[in-house]
Design an enzyme around this catalytic site. Sequence first.
Site, PDB file in Angstrom:
ATOM      1  CD1 TRP A  52      -2.527   1.898   0.519  1.00  0.00           C
ATOM      2  CD2 TRP A  52      -1.211   2.449   2.242  1.00  0.00           C
ATOM      3  NE1 TRP A  52      -2.820   3.197   0.870  1.00  0.00           N
ATOM      4  CE2 TRP A  52      -2.033   3.554   1.924  1.00  0.00           C
ATOM      5  CE3 TRP A  52      -0.294   2.567   3.293  1.00  0.00           C
ATOM      6  CZ2 TRP A  52      -1.954   4.776   2.611  1.00  0.00           C
ATOM      7  CZ3 TRP A  52      -0.217   3.782   3.987  1.00  0.00           C
ATOM      8  CH2 TRP A  52      -1.041   4.860   3.642  1.00  0.00           C
ATOM      9  CD  GLU A  99      -4.658  -1.415   2.095  1.00  0.00           C
ATOM     10  OE1 GLU A  99      -3.473  -1.619   2.449  1.00  0.00           O
ATOM     11  OE2 GLU A  99      -5.550  -1.088   2.899  1.00  0.00           O
ATOM     12  CE  LYS A 112      -6.203   6.035   2.670  1.00  0.00           C
ATOM     13  NZ  LYS A 112      -5.311   6.055   3.818  1.00  0.00           N
ATOM     14  CG  ASP A 123      -8.666  -0.843   4.547  1.00  0.00           C
ATOM     15  OD1 ASP A 123      -9.740  -0.378   4.970  1.00  0.00           O
ATOM     16  OD2 ASP A 123      -7.606  -0.780   5.198  1.00  0.00           O
ATOM     17  CG  HIS A 173      -8.730   1.992   1.921  1.00  0.00           C
ATOM     18  ND1 HIS A 173      -7.479   1.523   1.637  1.00  0.00           N
ATOM     19  CD2 HIS A 173      -8.648   2.514   3.171  1.00  0.00           C
ATOM     20  CE1 HIS A 173      -6.678   1.728   2.669  1.00  0.00           C
ATOM     21  NE2 HIS A 173      -7.373   2.321   3.617  1.00  0.00           N
ATOM     22  CG  HIS A 232      -6.007  -4.344   5.222  1.00  0.00           C
ATOM     23  ND1 HIS A 232      -5.136  -3.295   5.024  1.00  0.00           N
ATOM     24  CD2 HIS A 232      -5.234  -5.456   5.364  1.00  0.00           C
ATOM     25  CE1 HIS A 232      -3.896  -3.762   5.039  1.00  0.00           C
ATOM     26  NE2 HIS A 232      -3.926  -5.059   5.235  1.00  0.00           N
ATOM     27  CG  ASP A 244      -9.150   4.564   5.961  1.00  0.00           C
ATOM     28  OD1 ASP A 244      -9.609   3.565   6.537  1.00  0.00           O
ATOM     29  OD2 ASP A 244      -8.010   4.607   5.469  1.00  0.00           O
ATOM     30  CG  ASP A 287      -7.798   2.527   9.786  1.00  0.00           C
ATOM     31  OD1 ASP A 287      -8.036   1.400   9.347  1.00  0.00           O
ATOM     32  OD2 ASP A 287      -7.288   3.427   9.090  1.00  0.00           O
ATOM     33  CG  ASP A 321      -5.261  -1.520   8.276  1.00  0.00           C
ATOM     34  OD1 ASP A 321      -4.602  -1.082   9.240  1.00  0.00           O
ATOM     35  OD2 ASP A 321      -5.265  -0.973   7.151  1.00  0.00           O
TER      36      ASP A 321
HETATM   37  C1  RNT Z   1      -3.847   2.827   4.933  1.00  0.00           C
HETATM   38  C2  RNT Z   1      -3.969   1.384   4.631  1.00  0.00           C
HETATM   39  C3  RNT Z   1      -2.832   0.524   5.102  1.00  0.00           C
HETATM   40  C4  RNT Z   1      -2.356   0.871   6.482  1.00  0.00           C
HETATM   41  C5  RNT Z   1      -1.429  -0.137   7.110  1.00  0.00           C
HETATM   42  C6  RNT Z   1      -0.743   0.402   8.313  1.00  0.00           C
HETATM   43  O1  RNT Z   1      -4.974   3.546   4.672  1.00  0.00           O
HETATM   44  O2  RNT Z   1      -5.171   0.891   5.114  1.00  0.00           O
HETATM   45  O3  RNT Z   1      -3.187  -0.801   4.991  1.00  0.00           O
HETATM   46  O4  RNT Z   1      -3.417   1.058   7.371  1.00  0.00           O
HETATM   47  O5  RNT Z   1      -0.567  -0.609   6.179  1.00  0.00           O
HETATM   48 ZN    ZN Z   2      -5.494  -1.206   5.027  1.00  0.00          ZN
END
Ligand code: RNT
Ligand code: ZN
Length: 417
Positions: free
Chosen positions: A183, A224, A226, A258, A261, A285, A293, A295, A325
Amino acid sequence: MTIKERYESAKAVYQEIGVDTDNAMEILKKIPVSMHCWQGDDVIGFDRKGGLTGGIQTTGNYPGKAQTPEELLADMEEAMTLIPGAKKINIHASYAVFEDGEWADRDALEPKHFKRWVEFARKHNLGLDFNPTFFSHPKAENSTLTSPDEEIRKFWIRHGQACIRISQYFAQQTGIPCVMNIWIPDGFKDYPADRLGPRARYKASLDEILAVPYDKSKVYVCVESKVFGIGLEAYTAGSAEFTMNYAAIKEGCIPLMDNGHYHPTEMVSDKISSMLLFHDKIALHVTRPMRWDSDHVVLLDDETKEIAKEIVRNDAIERVFIALDYFDAGINRIGAWVTGMRNMQKALLYALLQPKKKLKELQDTMQFTELMMWQEELKTYPFGDVWDYYCESENVPVKGSWFDEVKRYETEVLSRR
Ligand code: RNT
Ligand code: ZN
């Protein structure tokens, strides 16, 4: 009633609709969920001083975060005693452990810098997953694999290649394939003049990284996507279309989604089936985006359950790599790990306890009222009794009793840091 008695009664209730709870638990305990090391220290790592960059952010300042490899490993070990079932450990390259004053920059990382992680994995009989770290580094201030500055771009290509070698070392040492996820944060805060150039360079850089010889049955490289990052709102090079197409044409490359994202009404659960039709393997993720995003810790919410259902009912357990994640610095970090991991597993159990054949039949025969009725009724089936018994048989604390241990560890270990 004992946990076992509650389980026996739940088992009978599920049996009536043709669901085998014993079988569900057997399957569940073998599904590895990859636990991300970066929840333990707010995505800081050990390879350099300085903050988190790359358009991602941790918020909060809960005391006791891990600041050394010893502390992080101890905290992960603590969390793992409270999580049932199969696990993997997910490491970022920035978590290299240097011994005796030695240090290596990201492009010069070697397997030996991750020996401690291999020892840890072996001790616990776990597989390792890996991530090159294309952020929190002076050379990542503007861009990495998309950089128009060839020196910078090459530096990050070397980093990606080094990480493939490290991933292969992990797979060899643990005997379990390593999922390596790429990523990059690269993008622009405001409208770019050239959207194609950075993406073309990203593509060329990925080609160079993937050109290193490695065993494709041991290392699964993912890309990945985003939609945007903080300070990178206008343009993200590694968009959904970019990564999906790249993974589709590139042999040995797996798309990673993810669920933080995408645009807020887009659901990863709805994307899984399409991806499975065109890819042998996909990676996830699992996170909880709160308005962005953000998290947050994974909860047993509708989308997490829906993601799990898609994996289970499409018979894709072996084809979907599940990693978590998220990074919440505002709460006890061990509690954050345990809550998220247990919730992902609960979601999988919930999915395994669905009478999938019956529900599919109702859909295919267009009995939509009955389908809705069943999907709703299933929500109050005695799922919790099966989960509790599963925890008991996996020798981890049942219900909220795991939190007593988190509190003890906080008093005896975290509060003394
Ligand atoms: C960032 C991505 C990525 C990170 C990690 C730490 O938006 O989701 O995967 O969160 O690699
Ligand atoms: Zn991620």
